[in-house]
Write a protein that holds these residues in place. Sequence first.
Motif, PDB file in Angstrom:
ATOM      1  N   HIS A  87      -6.102  -0.687  17.833  1.00 53.50           N
ATOM      2  CA  HIS A  87      -4.680  -0.900  17.564  1.00 53.50           C
ATOM      3  C   HIS A  87      -4.417  -2.331  17.110  1.00 53.50           C
ATOM      4  O   HIS A  87      -3.670  -2.563  16.152  1.00 53.50           O
ATOM      5  N   LEU A  88      -5.015  -3.290  17.773  1.00 54.87           N
ATOM      6  CA  LEU A  88      -4.824  -4.685  17.380  1.00 54.87           C
ATOM      7  C   LEU A  88      -5.486  -4.971  16.043  1.00 54.87           C
ATOM      8  O   LEU A  88      -4.940  -5.693  15.208  1.00 54.87           O
ATOM      9  N   TYR A  89      -6.656  -4.402  15.795  1.00 54.69           N
ATOM     10  CA  TYR A  89      -7.376  -4.676  14.554  1.00 54.69           C
ATOM     11  C   TYR A  89      -6.615  -4.141  13.342  1.00 54.69           C
ATOM     12  O   TYR A  89      -6.561  -4.793  12.293  1.00 54.69           O
ATOM     13  N   THR A  90      -6.050  -2.946  13.466  1.00 55.49           N
ATOM     14  CA  THR A  90      -5.376  -2.346  12.314  1.00 55.49           C
ATOM     15  C   THR A  90      -3.984  -2.926  12.091  1.00 55.49           C
ATOM     16  O   THR A  90      -3.336  -2.604  11.096  1.00 55.49           O
ATOM     17  N   ILE A 139     -14.134 -10.013  14.818  1.00 55.50           N
ATOM     18  CA  ILE A 139     -14.832  -8.819  14.346  1.00 55.50           C
ATOM     19  C   ILE A 139     -15.410  -9.037  12.955  1.00 55.50           C
ATOM     20  O   ILE A 139     -16.589  -8.792  12.708  1.00 55.50           O
ATOM     21  N   GLY A 140     -14.576  -9.510  12.022  1.00 54.88           N
ATOM     22  CA  GLY A 140     -15.065  -9.755  10.662  1.00 54.88           C
ATOM     23  C   GLY A 140     -16.230 -10.722  10.609  1.00 54.88           C
ATOM     24  O   GLY A 140     -17.252 -10.431   9.971  1.00 54.88           O
ATOM     25  N   PRO A 141     -16.145 -11.889  11.266  1.00 55.86           N
ATOM     26  CA  PRO A 141     -17.272 -12.820  11.251  1.00 55.86           C
ATOM     27  C   PRO A 141     -18.558 -12.250  11.846  1.00 55.86           C
ATOM     28  O   PRO A 141     -19.653 -12.564  11.372  1.00 55.86           O
ATOM     29  N   LEU A 142     -18.461 -11.408  12.858  1.00 59.51           N
ATOM     30  CA  LEU A 142     -19.674 -10.799  13.425  1.00 59.51           C
ATOM     31  C   LEU A 142     -20.277  -9.796  12.445  1.00 59.51           C
ATOM     32  O   LEU A 142     -21.505  -9.708  12.306  1.00 59.51           O
ATOM     33  N   VAL A 143     -19.434  -9.035  11.762  1.00 60.55           N
ATOM     34  CA  VAL A 143     -19.941  -8.123  10.728  1.00 60.55           C
ATOM     35  C   VAL A 143     -20.644  -8.916   9.637  1.00 60.55           C
ATOM     36  O   VAL A 143     -21.727  -8.541   9.165  1.00 60.55           O
ATOM     37  N   ASP A 196     -14.447 -23.336  19.398  1.00 55.93           N
ATOM     38  CA  ASP A 196     -13.361 -22.817  18.572  1.00 55.93           C
ATOM     39  C   ASP A 196     -13.841 -21.669  17.693  1.00 55.93           C
ATOM     40  O   ASP A 196     -13.047 -21.098  16.944  1.00 55.93           O
ATOM     41  N   ASP A 197     -15.127 -21.347  17.742  1.00 57.25           N
ATOM     42  CA  ASP A 197     -15.700 -20.296  16.900  1.00 57.25           C
ATOM     43  C   ASP A 197     -16.564 -19.396  17.768  1.00 57.25           C
ATOM     44  O   ASP A 197     -17.784 -19.525  17.808  1.00 57.25           O
ATOM     45  N   PHE A 198     -15.917 -18.486  18.470  1.00 56.76           N
ATOM     46  CA  PHE A 198     -16.622 -17.603  19.390  1.00 56.76           C
ATOM     47  C   PHE A 198     -17.682 -16.770  18.687  1.00 56.76           C
ATOM     48  O   PHE A 198     -18.787 -16.571  19.203  1.00 56.76           O
ATOM     49  N   ALA A 199     -17.378 -16.255  17.482  1.00 64.02           N
ATOM     50  CA  ALA A 199     -18.330 -15.387  16.782  1.00 64.02           C
ATOM     51  C   ALA A 199     -19.639 -16.117  16.503  1.00 64.02           C
ATOM     52  O   ALA A 199     -20.729 -15.566  16.686  1.00 64.02           O
TER      53      ALA A 199
END
Length: 393
Positions: free
Chosen positions: A42-45, A54-58, A254-257
Motif C-alpha cells: 500500500h505504501l509502495y504504490t 526498495i528501488g535501491p535494493l533492486v 542516511d542510506d539504509f539500502a
Amino acid sequence: MSATMEPRIQYAKTSDGVSIAYATLGEGRPIVFSPRVFGDIHLYTNVDYRPPYIGPLVERGWRVIFYDGRGTGSSQRDATGGDLNRRILDLEAVVEAVGSDRFALCGVASGGPAAIVYSVQRPERVSHLVLVNTFAHGAEYFESIPSVRVSRDLRHIAEDQWEFYTLALANALNAFSDTETARRLAATIRAGVSPRAWIAQRDALEQIDVVDTLRSIAVPTLVVHDRADTIGDFSMLASKLASRIPSARFVATDDFARAADEFMREGEAPPTKEEQLPSGTAIILFADIADSTALTEHLGDAAFRTKARELDSALRAAIREDAGTAIEGKLLGDGVLAVFASARQAIEAALSCGRAGDEAGLPLPARCWCGRPCGRWRALRQACGLRTVAIRR
C-alpha cells in the motif's frame, strides 16, 4: 519512464485462512520485508510514501519481497488483529508462497518484532537479519518516539474522529514540517486501514515484548539507525537493541539500502561490470542534482535525502531502458554516472533523466561526453573511485 516499478500483486493463504497480498520486484537473492503497520505494498504504490529503500535494493541486485499484513492495504481487510502470532503467520505464508528456501529478512519499524521471532524460530532459513528503526519492547517504543506517542495519546478519538486523528498522526510522523504532505499521508493511512483495524494493531504493538528472545538470535544481524526517517530519533532504541543481540552490528546511516547491501554481501568478491562496458569510443552521461545545498535547506535534510534516493532509482531505471550501464562506486555530489555505446541512447537517457528530475522537483542538468581514454577523464575517474571506462569530451 516511470519513477515507480509497478509490482505484480499475488496472494498467499495463511494457516488460519487469511489472504495476504504480496509482491516481488527485481532479480537475484531474496530479501523479505516484514511489513509496517500500514502495509508495505500500500505504501509502495502510493507515489508519495513508497518505501525509499526498495528501488535501491533492486538496483543492487536483490529480489525484494514485500506484502501487506492482514487487515491492511490489498490483503484481506476483515481479518483484523495485529498481534505478534498473527504477524508471524502472515510472514510464513508469504515465504512459502514465493518458494525461497533461504533469504535475508528485514524488519522496519513495526515489522521488526515479527522478523526477530521468525529468525529465532527458523534460523536455517534466514541468511541475514536486518532491523531498521525498530524495537523489541512495544511500550518502550511508544514512550520513546514522540510522533508514535501521538497515536497512543489520541487513541480515544481514533474511531469517532478518524480523519482528525489521521491528520494529527500524519503531521507528527512528518515532523510538522509540511501540512500538505501530511494531508496526503493522512489520506494514505485512511485508504490503507480502517479505524477499528488500526486500533487493534496499535494496541497489539504496544503489548509486544520480545526482549528475552533477542539473546537467542543466532543469524548474522545488522541493527540500523536510519537517520533519514522523519518519524523520530531512533538512535537510543537502535543502539540498545543492538547491545542485546549476540554479535550484532550497529550502524547509523542516511542510506539504509547501501548499508544493508554491504552487510549482506560481506565476504563476497565485489561485482564488476567492466566486461559489459563498450570498448573504443564511448559516451558518458553524468546527471547531478543542481544546487543541492539550497534544496536541502528548503526541503529539510531528511526530505531531500528521501527524494534524492527515489530519484537515483528512477535515473538508473532510465539508463537501463536505454541500454546504458550505470557505474557503481563513490561519485561526486548527488550524481549518477553511466556509459553508453550509442550517442542516441545516451541522449534519450539524458532526456528521460531530466523528466524524472522535473517530476521529483529536483533540477537535474545532464551532460554527455564522447571520446577515448585521456588524462583528464582518468583524473575524474580516480576522484570518483572508478575502475572502468575513461573518455574525452
